[in-house]
Design an enzyme around this catalytic site. Sequence first.
Site, PDB file in Angstrom:
ATOM      1  CG  ASP A  13      -1.910  -1.175   1.397  1.00 38.01           C
ATOM      2  OD1 ASP A  13      -2.276  -1.650   0.274  1.00 38.01           O
ATOM      3  OD2 ASP A  13      -2.026  -1.811   2.465  1.00 38.01           O
ATOM      4  CE  LYS A  16       2.693  -2.422  -4.468  1.00 38.09           C
ATOM      5  NZ  LYS A  16       2.518  -2.253  -2.918  1.00 38.09           N
ATOM      6  N   GLY A  40      -4.224  -4.095  -4.767  1.00 37.13           N
ATOM      7  CA  GLY A  40      -5.451  -3.190  -5.117  1.00 37.13           C
ATOM      8  C   GLY A  40      -4.399  -1.797  -5.237  1.00 37.13           C
ATOM      9  CG  HIS A  41      -0.955  -2.048  -7.671  1.00 34.38           C
ATOM     10  ND1 HIS A  41       0.073  -2.545  -8.466  1.00 34.38           N
ATOM     11  CD2 HIS A  41      -0.870  -2.551  -6.507  1.00 34.38           C
ATOM     12  CE1 HIS A  41       0.666  -3.295  -7.724  1.00 34.38           C
ATOM     13  NE2 HIS A  41       0.124  -3.533  -6.462  1.00 34.38           N
ATOM     14  CD  GLN A 225       1.253  -8.877  -3.006  1.00 32.53           C
ATOM     15  OE1 GLN A 225       1.913  -9.559  -3.553  1.00 32.53           O
ATOM     16  NE2 GLN A 225      -0.195  -8.737  -3.576  1.00 32.53           N
TER      17      GLN A 225
HETATM   18  P1  GDP Z   1      -0.574   0.257  -3.730  1.00 30.91           P
HETATM   19  O1  GDP Z   1      -1.262  -1.120  -3.437  1.00 30.91           O
HETATM   20  O2  GDP Z   1       0.682   0.535  -3.367  1.00 30.91           O
HETATM   21  O3  GDP Z   1      -0.834   0.703  -5.181  1.00 30.91           O
HETATM   22  O4  GDP Z   1      -1.259   1.492  -2.825  1.00 30.91           O
HETATM   23  P2  GDP Z   1      -2.757   1.691  -2.496  1.00 30.91           P
HETATM   24  O5  GDP Z   1      -3.544   1.702  -3.979  1.00 30.91           O
HETATM   25  O6  GDP Z   1      -3.527   0.437  -1.799  1.00 30.91           O
HETATM   26  O7  GDP Z   1      -2.731   2.652  -1.524  1.00 30.91           O
HETATM   27  C1  GDP Z   1      -2.401   3.944  -1.854  1.00 30.91           C
HETATM   28  C2  GDP Z   1      -3.134   4.858  -1.649  1.00 30.91           C
HETATM   29  O8  GDP Z   1      -2.821   6.269  -1.472  1.00 30.91           O
HETATM   30  C3  GDP Z   1      -4.457   5.174  -2.856  1.00 30.91           C
HETATM   31  O9  GDP Z   1      -5.451   5.614  -2.426  1.00 30.91           O
HETATM   32  C4  GDP Z   1      -3.793   6.172  -3.553  1.00 30.91           C
HETATM   33  O10 GDP Z   1      -4.704   6.957  -4.599  1.00 30.91           O
HETATM   34  C5  GDP Z   1      -3.137   7.067  -2.429  1.00 30.91           C
HETATM   35  N1  GDP Z   1      -1.818   7.796  -2.848  1.00 30.91           N
HETATM   36  C6  GDP Z   1      -0.870   7.234  -3.738  1.00 30.91           C
HETATM   37  N2  GDP Z   1       0.093   8.398  -3.686  1.00 30.91           N
HETATM   38  C7  GDP Z   1      -0.382   9.279  -2.668  1.00 30.91           C
HETATM   39  C8  GDP Z   1       0.062  10.442  -2.382  1.00 30.91           C
HETATM   40  O11 GDP Z   1       1.048  10.785  -2.361  1.00 30.91           O
HETATM   41  N3  GDP Z   1      -0.639  11.058  -1.299  1.00 30.91           N
HETATM   42  C9  GDP Z   1      -1.944  10.813  -1.071  1.00 30.91           C
HETATM   43  N4  GDP Z   1      -2.419  11.597   0.016  1.00 30.91           N
HETATM   44  N5  GDP Z   1      -2.324   9.751  -1.252  1.00 30.91           N
HETATM   45  C10 GDP Z   1      -1.630   8.877  -2.411  1.00 30.91           C
END
Ligand code: GDP
Length: 427
Positions: A13, A16, A40-41, A225
């Site tokens: 999370d 990515k 869940g990207h 992950q």
């Molecule tokens: P992933 O699985 O690594 O892609 O991460 P997730 O999608 O589960 O969680 C990342 C969350 O943070 C998502 O809701 C993104 O839209 C949000 N997000 C990503 N980068 C940023 C950021 O720089 N700032 C904020 N506030 N939210 C972000």
Amino acid sequence: MPSLSVFGAQWGDEGKGKIIDNLARDHDLVVRYQGGANAGHTVVVGGEKFVLHQIPSGILHDGKRNVIAGGLAIDPATLLREIDGLSERGIEVHPGNLCVSGAAHVIFEHHRRIDRLSERWLGDGRIGTTGRGIGPCYADKAARTGLRIADLVDPDRLRQRLGAVLAEKNALIGDVHGEETLDFEAELSAALAFGERLAPFVADTGAEVRAAYREGKRILFEGAQGVLLDIDHGTYPYVTSSNTGVHGIGPGVGFPPNQIDRAWGIAKAYCTRVGEGPFPTEDEGECGERLRDEGNEYGATTGRPRRCGWFDAVAVRYALELNGAQGWIMTNLDVLSAFSEISVASAYELDGRAVDRYPAALASLAGVVPRYESRPGWMEDITGVRHYGDLPGAARDYVEWIETLVGVPIVLLSVGPERDQVIPRGL
Ligand code: GDP
């Protein structure tokens, strides 16, 4: 440098999806190499939110080849829903922009059932899985009783192999767990239908990616992950069932490790973790709650509230070192704008002694006490900043301080969920 591996450097999370979508612009292929629909990207484009579970995060750009490589455990129903869902929203997914390896393993209903039953059986010792059957599917892969996408598109073979496998799974479900067993004909006809729809996407993805590299195409490897959840190098047994970092690319794609030219980690400006397992900087008090609220820390796949805490420099240092990362990307810096003072764990203490290395043993990790250092916050909205020099002085001090603690340069900062809310460091 044509190939770049980008992976989560914490417990997942890290943002990515957003970063890979952003970097995809400069690449020709985006390749997922491990995990499954437990990812869940999240990508936000012009206020519209897309959550990608198995399809690589390059799909939102025209003209990119998105590859689901052989290292994944694919849930065909979810994948088809994802393909249809994107198409309904105007993102056409077709064999020209998406291909799936015949070697990827298939998740069946019996895997999902066994996942949930095993967690129930483990009681307090449960792993905290997403219940999507990924662990049991990888277990079958290692036990050589798994079925692959290539089997799904071969009806005779599918009937024969699924019959043999399901007999044993039904014995486990019925005789050991005392639950209702699965009907072979129903499972078979569902699988045949999935195979028929997926057949046009099936390709020799390993050969394609290797050829792309030889032709000088730019390849982005998308990790799912996080490294601290890696099956071999994470907090075992509270881990996912695959190699999440650079190490997963070789077997997961069929790609020579010496052709992975660069590796970048992604880490938030604080820490989160979903599921069970040690989390040294977890803050179960007011600070953790604030981080959860400000960062909207709820799982994209499961909706579960994430455990939150301050940035852990020891853990991120370990994740980057393990993967030979030459740089990393810090996300969610904007979330820290709400704090007048920001803490970071710069080292651990174990039995009263300072430890600056991530402990290999789970028992040691569970017993460490973080040593925190603090810096003043900036208390200013930074979501509109696009140039490093325009960040408030305290934010730059924070970034450079963390960079020194971690010992690897930050190449990009993220200050919001939107695709373009990034600040290059110009390194
Ligand atoms: P992933 O699985 O690594 O892609 O991460 P997730 O999608 O589960 O969680 C990342 C969350 O943070 C998502 O809701 C993104 O839209 C949000 N997000 C990503 N980068 C940023 C950021 O720089 N700032 C904020 N506030 N939210 C972000």
